[in-house]
Design a protein around this motif. Structure first.
Motif, mmCIF file in Angstrom:
data_model
loop_
_atom_site.group_PDB
_atom_site.id
_atom_site.type_symbol
_atom_site.label_atom_id
_atom_site.label_comp_id
_atom_site.label_asym_id
_atom_site.label_seq_id
_atom_site.Cartn_x
_atom_site.Cartn_y
_atom_site.Cartn_z
ATOM 1 N N LEU A 189 2.377 5.466 -3.382
ATOM 2 C CA LEU A 189 2.658 4.147 -3.961
ATOM 3 C C LEU A 189 3.839 4.209 -4.916
ATOM 4 O O LEU A 189 4.743 3.366 -4.882
ATOM 5 N N ASP B 134 1.688 0.695 8.651
ATOM 6 C CA ASP B 134 1.687 1.939 9.419
ATOM 7 C C ASP B 134 1.169 1.692 10.823
ATOM 8 O O ASP B 134 1.796 2.050 11.813
ATOM 9 N N GLN C 94 -1.952 -0.944 -0.977
ATOM 10 C CA GLN C 94 -2.340 0.164 -0.107
ATOM 11 C C GLN C 94 -2.787 -0.359 1.261
ATOM 12 O O GLN C 94 -2.385 0.158 2.292
ATOM 13 N N ARG D 83 0.413 11.400 8.970
ATOM 14 C CA ARG D 83 -0.084 11.467 7.603
ATOM 15 C C ARG D 83 -1.580 11.192 7.544
ATOM 16 O O ARG D 83 -2.335 11.929 6.941
ATOM 17 N N ASP D 84 -2.003 10.122 8.218
ATOM 18 C CA ASP D 84 -3.406 9.759 8.172
ATOM 19 C C ASP D 84 -4.284 10.780 8.890
ATOM 20 O O ASP D 84 -5.398 11.037 8.469
ATOM 21 N N LYS E 113 -5.504 13.686 6.715
ATOM 22 C CA LYS E 113 -6.649 13.425 5.845
ATOM 23 C C LYS E 113 -7.975 13.832 6.498
ATOM 24 O O LYS E 113 -8.931 14.148 5.800
ATOM 25 N N ILE F 46 8.010 -4.874 2.012
ATOM 26 C CA ILE F 46 6.889 -4.931 2.940
ATOM 27 C C ILE F 46 6.078 -6.200 2.731
ATOM 28 O O ILE F 46 5.615 -6.827 3.680
ATOM 29 N N GLU G 246 -2.955 11.505 -3.731
ATOM 30 C CA GLU G 246 -1.996 11.424 -2.631
ATOM 31 C C GLU G 246 -1.483 9.997 -2.434
ATOM 32 O O GLU G 246 -0.284 9.747 -2.321
ATOM 33 N N LEU H 227 0.057 -1.352 3.244
ATOM 34 C CA LEU H 227 0.775 -0.184 3.744
ATOM 35 C C LEU H 227 0.122 0.355 5.006
ATOM 36 O O LEU H 227 0.799 0.635 5.996
ATOM 37 N N GLU H 228 -1.193 0.449 4.947
ATOM 38 C CA GLU H 228 -1.916 0.964 6.110
ATOM 39 C C GLU H 228 -1.679 0.062 7.314
ATOM 40 O O GLU H 228 -1.410 0.516 8.410
ATOM 41 N N MET H 229 -1.735 -1.222 7.047
ATOM 42 C CA MET H 229 -1.502 -2.203 8.094
ATOM 43 C C MET H 229 -0.125 -1.988 8.703
ATOM 44 O O MET H 229 0.025 -1.912 9.916
#
Lengths: 194, 194
Positions: free
Chosen positions: A160, B175, B168, B188-189, B192, A170, A155, B171-173
């Motif tokens: 990515l 988000d 990654q 999205r998270d 999971k 970003i 996922e 990206l989470e940061m």
DNA sequence: CCAATATTTCAGAAAATTCTGAAATTTCGG
DNA sequence: CCGAAATTTCAGAATTTTCTGAAATATTGG
């Protein structure tokens, strides 16, 4: 060859494509057939559908197993070997990349490391070694990236890839937000200005 | 073969490696030789160093030109053709990927698109088509990513690769920082968790 | 165990690819 | 233009790879 037209087109294409890789026609065809098949197939099934000899199929399957590209399984009360490909196409991609790395990159890296240890005996050899070092470092960067990305679950990997180079945006954002102005790190962007 | 040992090792390795690709031994050796050489070489130079026939070198160079992998140039008051590889190894990588895509991915995509247009005539064909659609979508994702990343200048590309999957984290940061809690995107998270 | 079935091995036939030498073609300086 | 130099083409030889059929080996249900 005894296949529905749609399947046959694909199987023939993969047979030809095989040559562009290090794989022969029959191996390519067997793999294509298994990939498209809903049910696992045994060797005799493959012989009938592709119209090649039993021994050729045996060798082809052996090669595909060496590549970890097919899964061997059994049906209850049937001693024949049945073969299939993973349902998850991402698993296939991972195996392919892994195996190609093992066969192509790793031996080359070993050779490069060896040669880079030696003492160049001339200007020509010195230059050659510099070139090999460039290649070595390139492969190191690429395999490092791969080792890293390979660990992601599918996922996140898809996420990515979908992002592509937008990641760059970003990154820039991150830089602007979190790097202390005037620090060593924040000078990267300044350098571009010159 | 008349080469410094260090160069010879590399040239022989690339010759063998060539077979794993769709490239023959001589073509692999010629390319390796040009890659390591400081100065551009003419066909006769290559004949002497590799110990193969003039015509073989001619055909090999023609193939490398078809792949855009060598650059043809001339020296003042010398009508012979001289060949070299780009100094920038990243340029080489870009060309390689580009050409392999052109020869392997593009024809396969064309075939897949064609076959996906057809009406499946049976359950078997329907399943086969589904599998082909998976492959088609996978290739689309990968080539899309490539098209995107390929545009980056080398510095940024290296930056991206060095980062690997750490992207990654960023990206989470991102988000967490920018997505409005409770909005569609921020779920999205949550998904999971289940 | 053993006989029927399944699979692998392997020598050599068939096919495909690679390579060469000779001849043809192209290029260009004078 | 001419002719020497450079390059390409190509038929067939050499080599390598692929494929087959037959024989050998392995497996397992009864």
């Amino acid at each position: 060859m005894n296949l529905p037209p749609l399947v046959q087109t694909f199987v023939l294409h993969f047979g030809e494509m095989g040559s562009r890789w290090g794989i022969n026609r029959t191996v390519g065809q067997i793999y294509a057939l298994l990939y498209l098949s809903k049910e696992p197939l045994n060797a005799e099934d493959i012989v009938e559908r592709l119209g090649v000899s039993r021994s050729n199929v045996s060798m082809g399957l052996k090669e595909l197993q060496a590549w970890n590209l097919v899964r061997l399984q059994h049906k209850p009360s049937d001693r024949r070997d049945y073969f299939s490909t993973p349902d998850d196409i991402w698993q296939i991609v991972r195996t392919l990349v892994e195996e190609r790395k093992k066969r192509e990159i790793d031996p080359t890296m070993t050779l490069l490391r060896e040669v880079l240890m030696q003492e160049p005996a001339s200007a020509e050899e010195r230059h050659a070694q510099d070139r090999m070092r460039e290649m070595h470092d390139l492969f190191e960067l690429l395999t490092g990236w791969y080792a890293d990305v390979q660990r992601l679950d599918t996922e996140r990997l898809v996420q990515l890839l979908t992002l592509g180079s937008k990641v760059q945006k970003i990154l820039e954002m991150k830089d602007r937000l979190f790097v202390v102005p005037g620090s060593k790190k924040s000078r990267r962007d300044d350098a571009k200005e010159k």
